[in-house]
Design an enzyme around this catalytic site. Sequence first.
Site, PDB file in Angstrom:
ATOM      1  N   GLU A  33       0.557  -1.362   0.196  1.00  0.00           N
ATOM      2  CA  GLU A  33       0.477  -0.337  -0.433  1.00  0.00           C
ATOM      3  C   GLU A  33       1.044   1.439   0.111  1.00  0.00           C
ATOM      4  O   GLU A  33       1.783   1.578   0.501  1.00  0.00           O
ATOM      5  CB  GLU A  33      -0.960  -0.367   1.639  1.00  0.00           C
ATOM      6  CG  GLU A  33      -2.025   0.367   1.398  1.00  0.00           C
ATOM      7  CD  GLU A  33      -3.197  -0.346   0.369  1.00  0.00           C
ATOM      8  OE1 GLU A  33      -2.949   0.249  -1.037  1.00  0.00           O
ATOM      9  OE2 GLU A  33      -3.647  -1.713   0.733  1.00  0.00           O
ATOM     10  N   ASP A  36       2.680   2.622  -5.370  1.00  0.00           N
ATOM     11  CA  ASP A  36       2.861   2.371  -5.971  1.00  0.00           C
ATOM     12  C   ASP A  36       3.103   3.625  -6.985  1.00  0.00           C
ATOM     13  O   ASP A  36       4.149   3.802  -7.746  1.00  0.00           O
ATOM     14  CB  ASP A  36       1.473   1.635  -6.773  1.00  0.00           C
ATOM     15  CG  ASP A  36       0.470   2.472  -6.633  1.00  0.00           C
ATOM     16  OD1 ASP A  36       0.913   3.956  -5.080  1.00  0.00           O
ATOM     17  OD2 ASP A  36      -0.346   3.473  -6.929  1.00  0.00           O
ATOM     18  N   SER A  67     -25.995   7.731 -13.914  1.00  0.00           N
ATOM     19  CA  SER A  67     -25.302   6.684 -12.836  1.00  0.00           C
ATOM     20  C   SER A  67     -27.363   6.288 -12.616  1.00  0.00           C
ATOM     21  O   SER A  67     -27.521   7.248 -11.199  1.00  0.00           O
ATOM     22  CB  SER A  67     -24.091   7.692 -11.812  1.00  0.00           C
ATOM     23  OG  SER A  67     -24.810   6.056 -10.868  1.00  0.00           O
ATOM     24  N   GLY A 126     -12.859   2.672  -0.353  1.00  0.00           N
ATOM     25  CA  GLY A 126     -11.243   2.088  -1.139  1.00  0.00           C
ATOM     26  C   GLY A 126     -11.793   0.979  -1.901  1.00  0.00           C
ATOM     27  O   GLY A 126     -10.283   0.559  -2.342  1.00  0.00           O
ATOM     28  N   SER A 128     -11.323   1.009  -5.246  1.00  0.00           N
ATOM     29  CA  SER A 128     -11.453   1.733  -6.620  1.00  0.00           C
ATOM     30  C   SER A 128     -12.519   1.995  -7.123  1.00  0.00           C
ATOM     31  O   SER A 128     -12.633   1.603  -8.662  1.00  0.00           O
ATOM     32  CB  SER A 128     -10.416   0.829  -6.836  1.00  0.00           C
ATOM     33  OG  SER A 128      -9.333   1.433  -7.048  1.00  0.00           O
ATOM     34  N   SER A 129     -13.658   2.362  -6.936  1.00  0.00           N
ATOM     35  CA  SER A 129     -14.708   2.858  -7.720  1.00  0.00           C
ATOM     36  C   SER A 129     -14.704   4.106  -9.489  1.00  0.00           C
ATOM     37  O   SER A 129     -15.037   3.509 -10.054  1.00  0.00           O
ATOM     38  CB  SER A 129     -15.602   3.027  -7.355  1.00  0.00           C
ATOM     39  OG  SER A 129     -15.401   4.374  -6.492  1.00  0.00           O
ATOM     40  N   GLU A 163      -7.031  10.501 -13.765  1.00  0.00           N
ATOM     41  CA  GLU A 163      -7.391  11.309 -12.435  1.00  0.00           C
ATOM     42  C   GLU A 163      -6.216  12.388 -12.263  1.00  0.00           C
ATOM     43  O   GLU A 163      -6.594  12.871 -11.245  1.00  0.00           O
ATOM     44  CB  GLU A 163      -7.389   9.746 -11.660  1.00  0.00           C
ATOM     45  CG  GLU A 163      -7.388  10.021 -10.093  1.00  0.00           C
ATOM     46  CD  GLU A 163      -8.347   8.653  -9.933  1.00  0.00           C
ATOM     47  OE1 GLU A 163      -8.282   8.812  -8.683  1.00  0.00           O
ATOM     48  OE2 GLU A 163      -9.040   8.061 -10.576  1.00  0.00           O
ATOM     49  N   ASP A 175      -4.265   0.795  -9.259  1.00  0.00           N
ATOM     50  CA  ASP A 175      -5.806   1.128  -8.501  1.00  0.00           C
ATOM     51  C   ASP A 175      -6.435   0.585 -10.229  1.00  0.00           C
ATOM     52  O   ASP A 175      -7.140  -0.641 -10.634  1.00  0.00           O
ATOM     53  CB  ASP A 175      -6.460   1.841  -8.419  1.00  0.00           C
ATOM     54  CG  ASP A 175      -6.569   1.809  -7.077  1.00  0.00           C
ATOM     55  OD1 ASP A 175      -5.664   1.280  -6.165  1.00  0.00           O
ATOM     56  OD2 ASP A 175      -6.857   3.251  -6.928  1.00  0.00           O
ATOM     57  N   TYR A 225      -3.405  12.380   0.254  1.00  0.00           N
ATOM     58  CA  TYR A 225      -2.677  11.580  -0.279  1.00  0.00           C
ATOM     59  C   TYR A 225      -1.501  12.267  -0.549  1.00  0.00           C
ATOM     60  O   TYR A 225      -0.867  11.882  -0.939  1.00  0.00           O
ATOM     61  CB  TYR A 225      -4.022  11.068  -1.006  1.00  0.00           C
ATOM     62  CG  TYR A 225      -3.905  10.232  -2.379  1.00  0.00           C
ATOM     63  CD1 TYR A 225      -3.513   8.951  -1.875  1.00  0.00           C
ATOM     64  CD2 TYR A 225      -3.183  10.043  -3.128  1.00  0.00           C
ATOM     65  CE1 TYR A 225      -3.510   7.772  -2.700  1.00  0.00           C
ATOM     66  CE2 TYR A 225      -3.085   9.952  -3.841  1.00  0.00           C
ATOM     67  CZ  TYR A 225      -2.528   8.119  -3.768  1.00  0.00           C
ATOM     68  OH  TYR A 225      -2.160   7.302  -4.472  1.00  0.00           O
TER      69      TYR A 225
END
Length: 390
Positions: A33, A36, A67, A126, A128-129, A163, A175, A225
């Site tokens: 974690e 990456d 959606s 968390g 990864s949608s 992103e 992800d 983050y």
Amino acid sequence: MKEKLFDKFAELFGNADGARFYFSPGRVNLIGEHTDYNGGHVFPCALTLGTYGAARRRDDRKLHFYSMNLDSFGIVEASLDDLTNKKAYNWANYPLGVVWAFAEKGYKLDQGFDMVIWGNIPNGSGLSSSASLEVLTGVILTDLFGITDLTMTDLALIGQYSENNFNGCNCGIMDQFAVAMGKKDNAIFLDTSTLKYEYAPIKLKDAKIIITNSKVKHSLVDSAYNDRRRECAEALAELQAGVEIDSLGDLTPEEFESHKSLIKDPVRLKRAKHAVYENQRTIDAVSALKEGNIERFGELMNQSHISLRDDYEVSCEEIDILVDLAWKIPGVIGSRITGGGFGGCTVSIVKNDAVDTFIETIGEAYKEKVGHEAEFYTVDIGDGASRLDG
């Protein structure tokens, strides 16, 4: 699911003639974690939970996104003539960002499309949608518009690019890569500095992977983050004054210990330590798995959580409660926070005969301590994103 999506598509856009059906998974990271973007190794797998989509080309330059999970937004309309991030677009900035990224990479669309999605990845969990939606959009664009020279790895990189640059979250590649390259019953051992990867079978003879959702939502675009990324980059720059490396993932723990005095700030020192040691834990965990030593794999998962809690400081009270409760239950092989942090989920490997106890015990104790319920998903490892109907 296809019927539900196509009925909604027809309701919104007149009919569903010529619409195509797609799926893109969520992912869970078993270990590795916040490595990456530090040039280290990760070990994620795609889930059978994910995002379903129906899409069809239009004759004009309009883009329509809908959606079924977020009905209140209605149809979000954008245009190929104005590919910019707008607050009003809300969730639709993710698929729109991929259209923008395609254009940036030289794949400009000359027609728009209609797209309806429905997903069963819990929001803010968390799992990864956002990456699931980005890779789904990439698959849709290549399929609808006959773009044949992009690989699934390319689609992962385009998702990450969108992103980072369209949605402002400085995420690494893990992800999107896991979502694009997933393989049933396998996790992906990925070296994020080279994108070399291998599939490692996950053969849990008498155990299950259980994801526990703390129901504490987090937003990765948030500053914490990006702060971690900055702290690691600064630590790397300090280390590079004395040792030739391109990333923190280039260092073994022993090399780190002999050069760590170059890092002058105690917070940066902790961040870098996590990145280096977590990378080694991931390498060791995959070796243990190949040897069939699932207990060792579990120990490394537990160590990963301690490091994420204490050195990287991306856990939170609710997640720590879930993990502490899990560690006390006989039959729990390993348990840790997974994903970006600050809420979201834990991932645990639990022996089959302990699964019911795990869910019952943690469910009751968590509600008592936190005041709301956790959600549990016993998950299967599935394939990466694809078109489902031909």
